[in-house]
Design a protein around this motif. Structure first.
Motif, PDB file in Angstrom:
ATOM      1  N   ILE A 155      -3.148  -9.082  -1.792  1.00 17.81           N
ATOM      2  CA  ILE A 155      -4.070  -7.971  -1.515  1.00 17.81           C
ATOM      3  C   ILE A 155      -3.305  -6.656  -1.593  1.00 17.81           C
ATOM      4  O   ILE A 155      -2.302  -6.469  -0.899  1.00 17.81           O
ATOM      5  N   ASP A 156      -3.786  -5.748  -2.436  1.00 16.98           N
ATOM      6  CA  ASP A 156      -3.105  -4.459  -2.609  1.00 16.98           C
ATOM      7  C   ASP A 156      -4.080  -3.288  -2.635  1.00 16.98           C
ATOM      8  O   ASP A 156      -3.759  -2.219  -3.138  1.00 16.98           O
ATOM      9  N   ARG A 157      -5.275  -3.503  -2.084  1.00 18.73           N
ATOM     10  CA  ARG A 157      -6.273  -2.436  -1.992  1.00 18.73           C
ATOM     11  C   ARG A 157      -6.773  -2.360  -0.555  1.00 18.73           C
ATOM     12  O   ARG A 157      -7.062  -3.385   0.064  1.00 18.73           O
ATOM     13  N   LEU A 158      -6.905  -1.148  -0.047  1.00 23.39           N
ATOM     14  CA  LEU A 158      -7.296  -0.969   1.351  1.00 23.39           C
ATOM     15  C   LEU A 158      -8.689  -1.531   1.628  1.00 23.39           C
ATOM     16  O   LEU A 158      -8.911  -2.141   2.679  1.00 23.39           O
ATOM     17  N   TRP A 159      -9.614  -1.375   0.683  1.00 21.87           N
ATOM     18  CA  TRP A 159     -10.983  -1.839   0.918  1.00 21.87           C
ATOM     19  C   TRP A 159     -11.051  -3.367   1.010  1.00 21.87           C
ATOM     20  O   TRP A 159     -11.960  -3.913   1.633  1.00 21.87           O
ATOM     21  N   LEU A 165       0.798  -1.223   0.000  1.00 26.18           N
ATOM     22  CA  LEU A 165       0.000   0.000   0.000  1.00 26.18           C
ATOM     23  C   LEU A 165       0.833   1.276   0.000  1.00 26.18           C
ATOM     24  O   LEU A 165       0.274   2.365  -0.114  1.00 26.18           O
TER      25      LEU A 165
END
Length: 427
Positions: A310-314, A256
């Motif tokens: 996983i590379d998205r905050l949501w 992130l």
């Protein structure tokens, strides 16, 4: 719950709050000083080093004195470690001293539960203690991040005490000074913890004799058909979760692009899930059914591997909550079962010291593995995947071990489970 239980909870909350704020501050202190990635990762294993080295003595020490006084001394040692950082000591060395205080604190913290409460309340008590501890982790890492932020650190650095020249010149040093004050508050509460009335076990004149006693306690707990499984499971869990604090920081930076203050908040997200899992399991699983949660351990290892994608905050937030919930659901009943068996076999302080030795040795080994992997040039995602694979495979091996016990020693295992159901004080 007895009244003294809530005093213990308050003391544990503030001590753990400071522990986690200090970890975030120590990472930033090393980063600002030019410490390499492997040095920052090494904060976790050096903290565990004191647990491993002093395990033969801290349990007996906790059993030889009122545990509230032992916890007071332990927090005083943590304050000394903070002062070492502020006075120019190497952060890794100073953090090792803080680990010394934590090593002495833990047998007293958990041991007093078995002195104060009947076995029937141990799962519930562990649920509350672990839930409160995880809450303090959430608030502690958030506090650490806030203390490092420009607004709060600027206000702290702007404090000028007439005639006093404090060695506090950076946001990390200001954060460390605040954590020392929180440790002082926890120490003051420790003095209010009541004496349980349990007879103290004096230390032997020859302190080296405790090495042989500690080894016998280790063998006895590892030889118990339920003790060995609960000890193996909690050892692996704490080995993994102890290193998760840094792994989340490293993952957040790589996936992130987060700096330390932002990434610290994601450690709190994992902790939120752990609270939920701990509270849920304390209401659903009785002591004699503690081993039913074991299959979730391998799933936790697989989830660690999946984290690298996983590379998205949501996506990250619900995933980290799920990961934390798995851990909380596993550790509370297994920890309660281990305390029950240890208390019956050798006494509270000694059993917790054996537990700490094994768990912190696992933190040390897994932390050294992760630190070495990054030191040899493995990127963060590769080191995290390796870490998760080790957790998954070892947990599967522990589950197979328990299944073998059920086949080969079914009468013995059933007898031990009956003891847990009947809720006696001792065998």
């Amino acid at each position: 719950m007895k009244r003294g239980f809530y005093t213990i909870m308050a003391a544990q909350f503030f001590s753990s709050l400071a522990d986690n704020a200090l970890f975030v501050a120590a990472v930033e202190l090393l980063r600002c000083a030019g410490g390499q990635e492997w040095q920052r990762a090494a904060l976790v294993p050096v903290f565990a080093l004191s647990y491993v080295a002093l395990a033969p003595w801290v349990g007996a020490f906790a059993d030889s004195r009122p545990k509230g006084r032992v916890m007071f001394v332990s927090n005083a040692i943590k304050i000394a470690g903070c002062l070492m950082m502020l006075l120019g000591g190497h952060p890794l060395l100073a953090y090792t001293v803080v680990g010394l205080g934590a090593a002495a604190y833990s047998p007293a913290k958990y041991g007093i539960l078995t002195e104060l409460l009947p076995p029937s309340q141990l799962v519930k008590a562990n649920g509350w203690i672990e839930g409160l501890t995880i809450t303090s982790i959430i608030l502690g890492v958030v506090l650490g991040g806030l203390l490092l932020g420009p607004r709060l650190s600027g206000a702290l650095l702007g404090i000028d005490l007439p005639g006093i020249d404090l060695p506090i010149n950076t946001p990390a040093e200001a954060a460390i000074a605040v954590t020392a004050l929180v440790y002082a508050l926890a120490a003051a509460i420790n003095l209010r913890i009541p004496h349980t009335g349990v007879e103290m076990r004096p230390l032997p004149a020859n302190k080296l004799a405790l090495l042989a006693d500690f080894w016998r306690c280790n063998l006895r707990l590892w030889g118990d058909r339920l003790g060995q499984i609960s000890l193996a499971t909690t050892t692996l869990f704490w080995g993994a979760s102890g290193n998760m604090r840094y792994i989340v920081l490293a993952w957040a930076a790589a996936a992130l692009g987060y700096a330390t203050p932002q990434a610290a908040k994601l450690i709190g997200v994992v902790a939120i899930g752990t609270v939920a899992g701990a509270i849920l399991v304390s209401m659903r699983v009785r002591l004699e059914r503690a081993t039913s949660v074991m299959p979730l351990g391998a799933l936790m290892g697989a989830a660690l591997i999946a984290m690298i994608f996983i590379d998205r905050l949501w996506l990250a937030v619900p995933f980290l909550i799920f990961l934390g919930a798995l851990g909380g659901y596993i550790v509370v009943p297994m920890n309660a079962l281990l305390q029950h068996r240890g208390h019956n076999l050798m006494g509270a302080g000694r059993s917790i010291a054996v537990q700490n030795f094994n768990e912190q040795a696992c933190i040390l080994v897994l932390g050294a593995l992760y630190s070495a992997a990054t030191g040899f040039g493995l990127p963060a995602f590769g080191a995290i995947a390796l870490f998760g694979a080790v957790v998954m495979l070892v947990m599967l091996a522990i589950q197979l071990w328990h299944m073998a016990n059920l086949r080969r020693h079914s009468a013995e295992v059933e007898h031990l489970l009956q003891i847990a159901r009947d809720d006696p004080g001792h065998e």
